[in-house]
Design a protein around this motif. Structure first.
Motif, PDB file in Angstrom:
ATOM      1  N   VAL A 137      -9.204  17.695  -1.180  1.00 41.41           N
ATOM      2  CA  VAL A 137     -10.223  17.504  -0.591  1.00 41.41           C
ATOM      3  C   VAL A 137     -10.478  17.919   0.882  1.00 41.41           C
ATOM      4  CG1 VAL A 137     -11.654  15.471   0.341  1.00 41.41           C
ATOM      5  CG2 VAL A 137     -10.887  15.444  -2.070  1.00 41.41           C
ATOM      6  N   PRO A 138      -9.078  17.964   1.965  1.00 40.93           N
ATOM      7  CA  PRO A 138      -7.973  16.722   1.780  1.00 40.93           C
ATOM      8  C   PRO A 138      -8.531  15.489   2.377  1.00 40.93           C
ATOM      9  CG  PRO A 138      -8.117  18.615   3.662  1.00 40.93           C
ATOM     10  CD  PRO A 138      -9.236  18.752   2.913  1.00 40.93           C
ATOM     11  N   VAL A 139      -7.762  14.511   2.008  1.00 42.24           N
ATOM     12  CA  VAL A 139      -7.883  13.296   2.815  1.00 42.24           C
ATOM     13  C   VAL A 139      -6.396  12.424   3.127  1.00 42.24           C
ATOM     14  CG1 VAL A 139     -10.272  12.655   2.289  1.00 42.24           C
ATOM     15  CG2 VAL A 139      -8.219  12.316   0.541  1.00 42.24           C
ATOM     16  N   VAL A 140      -6.539  11.634   3.832  1.00 41.70           N
ATOM     17  CA  VAL A 140      -5.430  10.459   3.938  1.00 41.70           C
ATOM     18  C   VAL A 140      -5.646   9.368   2.974  1.00 41.70           C
ATOM     19  CG1 VAL A 140      -4.082   8.933   5.189  1.00 41.70           C
ATOM     20  CG2 VAL A 140      -4.632  11.231   6.225  1.00 41.70           C
ATOM     21  N   ILE A 141      -4.727   9.016   2.110  1.00 42.41           N
ATOM     22  CA  ILE A 141      -4.977   8.212   1.020  1.00 42.41           C
ATOM     23  C   ILE A 141      -4.223   6.561   1.189  1.00 42.41           C
ATOM     24  CG2 ILE A 141      -5.098   7.478  -1.272  1.00 42.41           C
ATOM     25  CD1 ILE A 141      -5.569  10.451  -1.899  1.00 42.41           C
ATOM     26  N   VAL A 182       0.915  -1.228  -0.143  1.00 42.95           N
ATOM     27  CA  VAL A 182       0.034  -0.053   0.035  1.00 42.95           C
ATOM     28  C   VAL A 182       0.786   1.307  -0.171  1.00 42.95           C
ATOM     29  CG1 VAL A 182      -0.160  -0.034   2.501  1.00 42.95           C
ATOM     30  CG2 VAL A 182      -1.939   1.169   1.123  1.00 42.95           C
ATOM     31  N   ARG A 183       0.492   2.152  -0.816  1.00 37.72           N
ATOM     32  CA  ARG A 183       1.272   3.563  -0.734  1.00 37.72           C
ATOM     33  C   ARG A 183       0.190   4.379  -0.079  1.00 37.72           C
ATOM     34  NH1 ARG A 183       4.300   5.891  -5.845  1.00 37.72           N
ATOM     35  NH2 ARG A 183       5.583   4.226  -5.184  1.00 37.72           N
ATOM     36  N   LEU A 184       0.846   5.095   0.986  1.00 39.60           N
ATOM     37  CA  LEU A 184       0.226   5.851   2.175  1.00 39.60           C
ATOM     38  C   LEU A 184       0.541   7.535   1.607  1.00 39.60           C
ATOM     39  CD1 LEU A 184       0.488   4.387   5.448  1.00 39.60           C
ATOM     40  CD2 LEU A 184      -1.110   4.019   3.993  1.00 39.60           C
ATOM     41  N   PHE A 185      -0.794   8.390   1.484  1.00 38.37           N
ATOM     42  CA  PHE A 185      -0.410   9.682   1.242  1.00 38.37           C
ATOM     43  C   PHE A 185      -0.909  10.516   2.357  1.00 38.37           C
ATOM     44  CE2 PHE A 185      -0.890   7.434  -2.635  1.00 38.37           C
ATOM     45  CZ  PHE A 185       0.129   8.103  -3.716  1.00 38.37           C
ATOM     46  N   LEU A 186      -0.294  11.280   2.724  1.00 36.17           N
ATOM     47  CA  LEU A 186      -0.392  12.205   4.001  1.00 36.17           C
ATOM     48  C   LEU A 186      -0.095  13.637   3.535  1.00 36.17           C
ATOM     49  CD1 LEU A 186      -1.135  12.380   6.946  1.00 36.17           C
ATOM     50  CD2 LEU A 186       1.338  12.570   7.292  1.00 36.17           C
ATOM     51  N   PRO A 187      -1.207  14.807   3.337  1.00 39.04           N
ATOM     52  CA  PRO A 187      -0.961  16.145   3.160  1.00 39.04           C
ATOM     53  C   PRO A 187      -0.092  16.550   4.372  1.00 39.04           C
ATOM     54  CG  PRO A 187      -3.385  15.549   3.165  1.00 39.04           C
ATOM     55  CD  PRO A 187      -2.518  14.216   3.676  1.00 39.04           C
ATOM     56  N   ARG A 188       0.987  17.357   3.764  1.00 40.23           N
ATOM     57  CA  ARG A 188       2.007  18.116   4.838  1.00 40.23           C
ATOM     58  C   ARG A 188       1.300  18.937   5.839  1.00 40.23           C
ATOM     59  NH1 ARG A 188       7.318  19.207   5.067  1.00 40.23           N
ATOM     60  NH2 ARG A 188       7.581  18.399   2.808  1.00 40.23           N
ATOM     61  N   HIS A 189       0.369  19.472   5.575  1.00 39.15           N
ATOM     62  CA  HIS A 189      -0.520  20.687   6.306  1.00 39.15           C
ATOM     63  C   HIS A 189      -0.585  19.685   7.677  1.00 39.15           C
ATOM     64  CE1 HIS A 189      -4.646  19.833   6.337  1.00 39.15           C
ATOM     65  NE2 HIS A 189      -4.311  19.390   5.231  1.00 39.15           N
ATOM     66  N   VAL A 190      -1.113  18.835   7.587  1.00 38.04           N
ATOM     67  CA  VAL A 190      -1.364  17.983   8.872  1.00 38.04           C
ATOM     68  C   VAL A 190      -0.042  18.069   9.850  1.00 38.04           C
ATOM     69  CG1 VAL A 190      -3.530  17.013   8.061  1.00 38.04           C
ATOM     70  CG2 VAL A 190      -1.443  15.699   8.180  1.00 38.04           C
TER      71      VAL A 190
END
Length: 335
Positions: A121-125, A66-74
């Protein structure tokens, strides 16, 4: 008769193997001739990327990950490295497209899509890499989709535990990934208690890949579509479905037998389903049929179909992707 009509409209010089850039092998495998661009994950928080990403193995024997994506702003909003954020983001579990036979979660086209989705959106993916057909025919991809859900519910990765709201989860997929998200949803709804604390709120099916033996109007009118000709659809199903089954198998045609009995459970849980498409996609009639069937079953469903476009348009054109993300954001926040 419909199949004969389709045959009369098809161009016999269009070779689906050539179009898809694959070659058949005697042992029921294929050689993938095209070298599609891949993007590595970017997990170094010192780099000025708006979204961080990293790969984590799920089942090493099946080579799934799985590749996780996390917006930096969090991360920037966290008061300290050890503090847990007060507000977590919705979690989108994403399944990539490719007709079940090509591409991966690391393909640049889907990596970039997920990066932009995470920002807008933002979301974690959690973008799932599953086994491909024909080496691993369906339901292998559905099995991998479900294994990913069970991995996520117990994963101790801090991106999931600290920043993702596991009680606000959506299954999403593009094209074949939309098909996978739908069938994963049908499986997940049966064992929702076993997925806790993961709580699925809905399905987001982006131009989902479905078919059937009876040709639809959009398939016939766009049989020689330059992006997704009918011959390629047929070949991808031939390579993906269990041996000996035609396109009216439930994996391909969700309306067979009036639809899955598990749709009653989706209705009872209050899951909502978003189906998106466009009239430049040969699969649009299939997608509209799905929306109508879900409506008849009493499932809360939203259909969003635009004029123009083509199959995979939002995966390629960033402006179209941003328009779609506005729809996704409204759908997710509404729940």
């Amino acid at each position: 008769m419909a199949d004969q009509t389709a045959a009369s409209h098809s161009n016999p010089t269009v070779d689906p193997y050539h179009h898809l850039q694959i070659a058949p092998n005697p042992d029921d495998t294929i050689t993938r001739l095209a070298e599609y661009p891949n993007s590595p994950p970017t997990c170094d928080s010192n780099l000025p990327t708006p979204v961080l990403s990293k790969d984590i193995p799920i089942n090493q024997s099946n080579n799934t990950w799985v590749r996780l994506f996390l917006p930096r702003h969090v991360l920037d909003q966290s008061p300290s490295p050890t503090a847990t954020p007060t507000t977590k983001l919705p979690l989108v579990i994403f399944y990539h497209g490719g007709g079940f036979i090509i591409l991966s979660a690391g393909s640049t086209i889907f990596h970039d899509f997920c990066v932009n989705l995470a920002i807008d959106v933002p979301v974690v993916i959690a973008s799932v890499d599953y086994r491909l057909a024909p080496e691993h025919r369906l339901p292998a991809a559905y099995d991998d989709a479900m294994e990913a859900l069970h991995w996520i519910k117990t994963a101790q990765d801090d991106w999931l535990t600290d920043y993702a709201d596991l009680s606000n989860c959506f299954l999403m997929g593009s094209s074949a990934g939309g098909n996978i998200a739908y069938h994963a949803g049908l499986r997940a709804v049966v064992g929702v208690d076993h997925l806790k604390p993961l709580k699925i709120r809905g399905l987001i099916l982006q131009q989902p890949f479905f078919g059937g033996t009876q040709r639809s109007g959009s398939e016939l009118s766009m049989a020689n579509d330059p992006v997704l000709p009918l011959s390629c659809c047929d070949l991808m199903w031939d390579l993906s479905l269990p041996r000996g089954f035609d396109r009216d198998h439930e994996y391909c045609n969700p309306t067979v037998g009036g639809g899955s009995k598990h749709l009653d459970e989706i209705k009872a849980l209050g899951w909502r389903v978003l189906v998106t498409g466009c009239d430049g996609d040969p699969l649009m009639d299939r997608q509209i049929e799905l929306v109508k069937m879900l409506e008849e079953k009493g499932v809360q469903v939203v259909g969003r179909f635009i004029q123009g476009g083509y199959h995979g348009v939002e995966d390629v054109e960033l402006s179209k992707a941003h328009e779609l993300f506005v729809v996704f954001r409204s759908f997710i926040i509404q729940l």
